[in-house]
Design a protein around this motif. Structure first.
Motif, PDB file in Angstrom:
ATOM      1  N   TYR A  99      59.419  33.618   1.092  1.00 60.97           N
ATOM      2  CA  TYR A  99      60.154  32.411   1.477  1.00 60.97           C
ATOM      3  C   TYR A  99      59.683  31.935   2.839  1.00 60.97           C
ATOM      4  CZ  TYR A  99      63.255  35.302   4.451  1.00 60.97           C
ATOM      5  OH  TYR A  99      63.754  36.151   5.405  1.00 60.97           O
ATOM      6  N   VAL A 100      59.871  30.635   3.085  1.00 61.79           N
ATOM      7  CA  VAL A 100      59.442  29.985   4.313  1.00 61.79           C
ATOM      8  C   VAL A 100      60.595  29.141   4.833  1.00 61.79           C
ATOM      9  CG1 VAL A 100      57.803  28.367   5.341  1.00 61.79           C
ATOM     10  CG2 VAL A 100      57.042  29.927   3.539  1.00 61.79           C
ATOM     11  N   LEU A 101      60.898  29.296   6.122  1.00 59.61           N
ATOM     12  CA  LEU A 101      61.987  28.551   6.748  1.00 59.61           C
ATOM     13  C   LEU A 101      61.436  27.657   7.845  1.00 59.61           C
ATOM     14  CD1 LEU A 101      64.615  31.434   7.161  1.00 59.61           C
ATOM     15  CD2 LEU A 101      64.441  29.773   5.284  1.00 59.61           C
ATOM     16  N   PHE A 102      61.837  26.388   7.818  1.00 55.05           N
ATOM     17  CA  PHE A 102      61.460  25.426   8.840  1.00 55.05           C
ATOM     18  C   PHE A 102      62.633  25.025   9.729  1.00 55.05           C
ATOM     19  CE2 PHE A 102      58.402  24.761   5.384  1.00 55.05           C
ATOM     20  CZ  PHE A 102      57.199  24.705   6.069  1.00 55.05           C
ATOM     21  N   GLY A 103      63.859  25.096   9.232  1.00 56.37           N
ATOM     22  CA  GLY A 103      65.021  24.630   9.971  1.00 56.37           C
ATOM     23  C   GLY A 103      65.416  25.589  11.076  1.00 56.37           C
ATOM     24  N   ALA A 104      65.690  25.051  12.277  1.00 55.32           N
ATOM     25  CA  ALA A 104      66.032  25.894  13.422  1.00 55.32           C
ATOM     26  C   ALA A 104      67.289  26.713  13.162  1.00 55.32           C
ATOM     27  CB  ALA A 104      66.212  25.023  14.667  1.00 55.32           C
ATOM     28  N   ASP A 105      68.318  26.102  12.569  1.00 57.09           N
ATOM     29  CA  ASP A 105      69.562  26.828  12.307  1.00 57.09           C
ATOM     30  C   ASP A 105      69.331  27.999  11.370  1.00 57.09           C
ATOM     31  OD1 ASP A 105      71.020  25.059  13.880  1.00 57.09           O
ATOM     32  OD2 ASP A 105      71.431  23.727  12.199  1.00 57.09           O
ATOM     33  N   TYR A 106      68.538  27.786  10.341  1.00 56.90           N
ATOM     34  CA  TYR A 106      68.285  28.845   9.372  1.00 56.90           C
ATOM     35  C   TYR A 106      67.459  29.978   9.988  1.00 56.90           C
ATOM     36  CZ  TYR A 106      69.941  25.697   5.652  1.00 56.90           C
ATOM     37  OH  TYR A 106      70.698  24.888   4.860  1.00 56.90           O
ATOM     38  N   ILE A 107      66.461  29.617  10.792  1.00 56.52           N
ATOM     39  CA  ILE A 107      65.660  30.646  11.452  1.00 56.52           C
ATOM     40  C   ILE A 107      66.519  31.464  12.405  1.00 56.52           C
ATOM     41  CG2 ILE A 107      63.734  31.028  13.065  1.00 56.52           C
ATOM     42  CD1 ILE A 107      62.358  28.587  11.793  1.00 56.52           C
ATOM     43  N   GLU A 160      58.402  35.184   5.214  1.00 57.46           N
ATOM     44  CA  GLU A 160      58.485  36.592   4.822  1.00 57.46           C
ATOM     45  C   GLU A 160      58.097  36.737   3.360  1.00 57.46           C
ATOM     46  OE1 GLU A 160      61.848  40.149   4.576  1.00 57.46           O
ATOM     47  OE2 GLU A 160      61.934  38.669   6.202  1.00 57.46           O
ATOM     48  N   GLY A 161      57.216  37.708   3.088  1.00 58.19           N
ATOM     49  CA  GLY A 161      56.794  37.966   1.724  1.00 58.19           C
ATOM     50  C   GLY A 161      57.725  38.941   1.031  1.00 58.19           C
ATOM     51  N   VAL A 162      57.603  39.045  -0.286  1.00 60.01           N
ATOM     52  CA  VAL A 162      58.497  39.920  -1.047  1.00 60.01           C
ATOM     53  C   VAL A 162      58.311  41.381  -0.671  1.00 60.01           C
ATOM     54  CG1 VAL A 162      58.750  38.375  -3.009  1.00 60.01           C
ATOM     55  CG2 VAL A 162      56.826  39.969  -2.948  1.00 60.01           C
ATOM     56  N   GLY A 163      57.149  41.731  -0.118  1.00 62.51           N
ATOM     57  CA  GLY A 163      56.929  43.111   0.304  1.00 62.51           C
ATOM     58  C   GLY A 163      57.504  43.436   1.663  1.00 62.51           C
ATOM     59  N   GLY A 164      58.049  42.435   2.348  1.00 61.96           N
ATOM     60  CA  GLY A 164      58.659  42.660   3.652  1.00 61.96           C
ATOM     61  C   GLY A 164      57.801  42.256   4.825  1.00 61.96           C
ATOM     62  N   ASP A 165      56.514  41.966   4.618  1.00 59.45           N
ATOM     63  CA  ASP A 165      55.669  41.501   5.712  1.00 59.45           C
ATOM     64  C   ASP A 165      56.115  40.103   6.129  1.00 59.45           C
ATOM     65  OD1 ASP A 165      54.149  43.806   5.673  1.00 59.45           O
ATOM     66  OD2 ASP A 165      52.671  42.977   4.275  1.00 59.45           O
ATOM     67  N   SER A 166      56.177  39.874   7.433  1.00 61.87           N
ATOM     68  CA  SER A 166      56.698  38.597   7.918  1.00 61.87           C
ATOM     69  C   SER A 166      55.902  38.134   9.124  1.00 61.87           C
ATOM     70  CB  SER A 166      58.178  38.726   8.293  1.00 61.87           C
ATOM     71  OG  SER A 166      58.344  39.620   9.390  1.00 61.87           O
ATOM     72  N   ALA A 167      56.086  36.883   9.469  1.00 59.87           N
ATOM     73  CA  ALA A 167      55.437  36.307  10.642  1.00 59.87           C
ATOM     74  C   ALA A 167      56.249  35.123  11.125  1.00 59.87           C
ATOM     75  CB  ALA A 167      54.006  35.872  10.312  1.00 59.87           C
ATOM     76  N   VAL A 168      56.181  34.884  12.433  1.00 60.34           N
ATOM     77  CA  VAL A 168      56.701  33.654  13.000  1.00 60.34           C
ATOM     78  C   VAL A 168      55.500  32.831  13.427  1.00 60.34           C
ATOM     79  CG1 VAL A 168      56.973  34.648  15.323  1.00 60.34           C
ATOM     80  CG2 VAL A 168      58.315  32.634  14.660  1.00 60.34           C
ATOM     81  N   PHE A 169      55.556  31.529  13.171  1.00 57.22           N
ATOM     82  CA  PHE A 169      54.431  30.619  13.382  1.00 57.22           C
ATOM     83  C   PHE A 169      54.865  29.575  14.398  1.00 57.22           C
ATOM     84  CE2 PHE A 169      52.039  26.771  11.889  1.00 57.22           C
ATOM     85  CZ  PHE A 169      50.744  27.240  12.117  1.00 57.22           C
ATOM     86  N   ASP A 180      47.554  34.959   3.848  1.00 53.27           N
ATOM     87  CA  ASP A 180      47.299  36.297   4.363  1.00 53.27           C
ATOM     88  C   ASP A 180      48.505  37.213   4.158  1.00 53.27           C
ATOM     89  OD1 ASP A 180      45.478  38.088   5.844  1.00 53.27           O
ATOM     90  OD2 ASP A 180      47.054  38.028   7.370  1.00 53.27           O
ATOM     91  N   LEU A 181      49.707  36.622   4.146  1.00 51.99           N
ATOM     92  CA  LEU A 181      50.926  37.394   3.895  1.00 51.99           C
ATOM     93  C   LEU A 181      51.171  37.613   2.401  1.00 51.99           C
ATOM     94  CD1 LEU A 181      53.353  35.712   6.468  1.00 51.99           C
ATOM     95  CD2 LEU A 181      52.572  38.084   6.544  1.00 51.99           C
ATOM     96  N   GLY A 182      50.341  37.015   1.570  1.00 51.43           N
ATOM     97  CA  GLY A 182      50.540  37.118   0.130  1.00 51.43           C
ATOM     98  C   GLY A 182      51.567  36.145  -0.408  1.00 51.43           C
ATOM     99  N   ILE A 183      51.904  35.141   0.396  1.00 58.67           N
ATOM    100  CA  ILE A 183      52.885  34.132  -0.025  1.00 58.67           C
ATOM    101  C   ILE A 183      52.123  32.964  -0.626  1.00 58.67           C
ATOM    102  CG2 ILE A 183      54.749  32.617   0.744  1.00 58.67           C
ATOM    103  CD1 ILE A 183      55.277  34.556   3.037  1.00 58.67           C
ATOM    104  N   ARG A 184      52.145  32.878  -1.944  1.00 58.79           N
ATOM    105  CA  ARG A 184      51.381  31.838  -2.649  1.00 58.79           C
ATOM    106  C   ARG A 184      52.008  31.613  -4.022  1.00 58.79           C
ATOM    107  NH1 ARG A 184      47.954  36.321  -2.391  1.00 58.79           N
ATOM    108  NH2 ARG A 184      46.595  35.316  -0.857  1.00 58.79           N
ATOM    109  N   ASP A 185      51.551  30.640  -4.712  1.00 60.76           N
ATOM    110  CA  ASP A 185      51.937  30.321  -6.099  1.00 60.76           C
ATOM    111  C   ASP A 185      53.365  29.790  -6.193  1.00 60.76           C
ATOM    112  OD1 ASP A 185      49.413  31.135  -6.937  1.00 60.76           O
ATOM    113  OD2 ASP A 185      50.081  33.210  -7.212  1.00 60.76           O
ATOM    114  N   ALA A 186      54.343  30.631  -5.925  1.00 63.97           N
ATOM    115  CA  ALA A 186      55.751  30.199  -5.979  1.00 63.97           C
ATOM    116  C   ALA A 186      56.434  30.648  -4.689  1.00 63.97           C
ATOM    117  CB  ALA A 186      56.455  30.798  -7.183  1.00 63.97           C
ATOM    118  N   ILE A 187      56.981  29.678  -3.926  1.00 62.14           N
ATOM    119  CA  ILE A 187      57.523  29.965  -2.601  1.00 62.14           C
ATOM    120  C   ILE A 187      58.932  29.390  -2.493  1.00 62.14           C
ATOM    121  CG2 ILE A 187      57.159  29.715  -0.120  1.00 62.14           C
ATOM    122  CD1 ILE A 187      54.222  29.095  -0.689  1.00 62.14           C
TER     123      ILE A 187
END
Length: 370
Positions: free
Chosen positions: A4-12, A31-40, A80-87
């Motif tokens: 999943y990907v979050l853009f909204g400040a409140d949600y983050i 954050e990917g389904v495996g738990g790997d995450s990043a802030v951009f 790189d996080l494996g987040i692709r196809d369906a998000i």
């Protein structure tokens, strides 16, 4: 979904506890389904984020709009996080605020995006014990600020004078007592506040007036507003007040506003709906020939935002559940006299509700001497 990907400040902020100034530069959490995450984030945020957060992975872009727009760079981070196809997303790209323009997430990734806003909003609606404790603490400081506002609102003083004095003193007291427990804010001026937002005299009959630095006069009806975010969480406390001896009609409308709030309190319980609560108040108004003075629904949820869903409105059929937090603020507005609205913040409990704000509600306590 691959993540999943979050853009909204409140949600983050809700999911990560990460606070930042939301502007035209995208800030994203993924954050990917495996738990790997990043802030951009934009590059100039990296040093602060390393110092103030525990994110293991921080990815950045030089600037917006930049030579290369941030969104294609984000697409590479997600891959790189494996987040692709369906998000899963809170929105298909960064919201268009403060002049931002950019491609959709689905365009730069080629992925199918699934909106998760309704899921996230349902999570925000049910507060944990820790969140409720923060809102209760916010209510305590709202009351402190309100007492100061009431003290400084005297004939001859102005709206700005009373509000600035009360807000300044309440904020300093809050910072001194809570220290790091306050949790900071998004600006150097964030803190406790109390004021009127222009709801003074006949303008108090406008449920959403704006400030004009009005001078207080004997006979004015006042409607207050307060706030005091604690680690971002808000309570709401508002009262109707009168400068000098209230007239009989002022007393009548004041008493009915208090009674309508009690009707709403009695209707709040698990299993009831938001519509049930607002409907009970509207029936009270109808039975007492008060519908000409009605302007707004009974209340709204509150927490990280001053206004949240669901809403205590006859059009909202959300079922009340323990942990939901609402403002309860039925009002009566007479354009020849003024407005009468008391707002308290409550939490739905297993067998009813509990008030998270505490302030006198009788007209004697809320009459300002001249």
């Amino acid at each position: 979904m691959s993540g999943y990907v979050l853009f909204g400040a409140d949600y983050i902020q809700y999911f990560t506890g990460f606070w930042f100034l939301s502007n035209e530069r995208p800030v994203v959490y993924a954050e990917g389904v495996g738990g790997d995450s990043a802030v951009f984030v934009p590059e100039f945020e990296v040093e602060r984020i390393r110092a103030e957060t525990t994110f293991e992975r921080i990815d950045s872009y030089p600037e917006y709009p930049g030579i290369e727009h941030p969104m294609p760079i984000l697409a590479r981070v997600l891959a790189d996080l494996g987040i692709r196809d369906a998000i899963g997303v809170d929105g298909d790209g960064y919201p268009g605020i403060l002049g931002y323009e950019g491609p959709a997430l689905s365009d730069v990734t080629g992925a199918t995006v699934r909106p998760l806003g309704d899921v996230i909003e349902s999570m925000l609606a049910r507060k944990s014990p820790a969140e409720i404790a923060l809102i209760r603490e916010s209510g305590r400081w709202c009351a402190h600020a309100h007492r100061l506002l009431e003290e400084y609102s005297r004939p001859g003083a102005t709206e700005a004078e009373a509000s600035l004095r009360a807000s300044h003193e309440a904020t300093l007291a809050m910072l001194q007592e809570l220290g790091d427990g306050y949790g900071g804010g998004l600006s150097s001026s964030a803190g406790a506040s109390a004021g009127y937002r222009g709801q003074i005299g006949l303008r108090s009959s406008w449920a959403h007036a704006i400030a004009h630095n009005i001078e207080f006069q004997p006979g004015d009806v006042l409607v207050t507003e307060t706030s005091a975010p604690i680690r971002g969480y808000n309570a709401e406390l508002e009262r109707a007040m009168v400068i000098g001896s209230p007239t009989d009609e002022m007393r009548r409308l004041f008493d009915h506003a208090v009674a309508a709030q009690q009707v709403a309190f009695a209707a709040i319980r698990p299993g009831a709906t938001c519509a049930d609560v607002d409907g009970a108040v509207l029936r009270y108004f109808e039975e007492n020939d008060l519908l000409p003075y009605w302007r707004q629904h009974t209340g709204h949820a509150i927490g990280l935002r001053n206004h949240e869903a669901p809403f205590l409105d006859v059009g909202d059929h959300t079922v009340l559940e323990p942990g939901m937090v609402f403002t309860v603020e039925p009002g009566l507005y007479d354009d020849a006299i003024g407005g009468f609205r008391h707002s308290d913040t409550v939490v739905v409990t297993e067998d009813g509700m509990d008030r998270l704000t505490d302030y006198p509600i009788d007209i004697e306590s809320l009459t300002i001497p001249v």
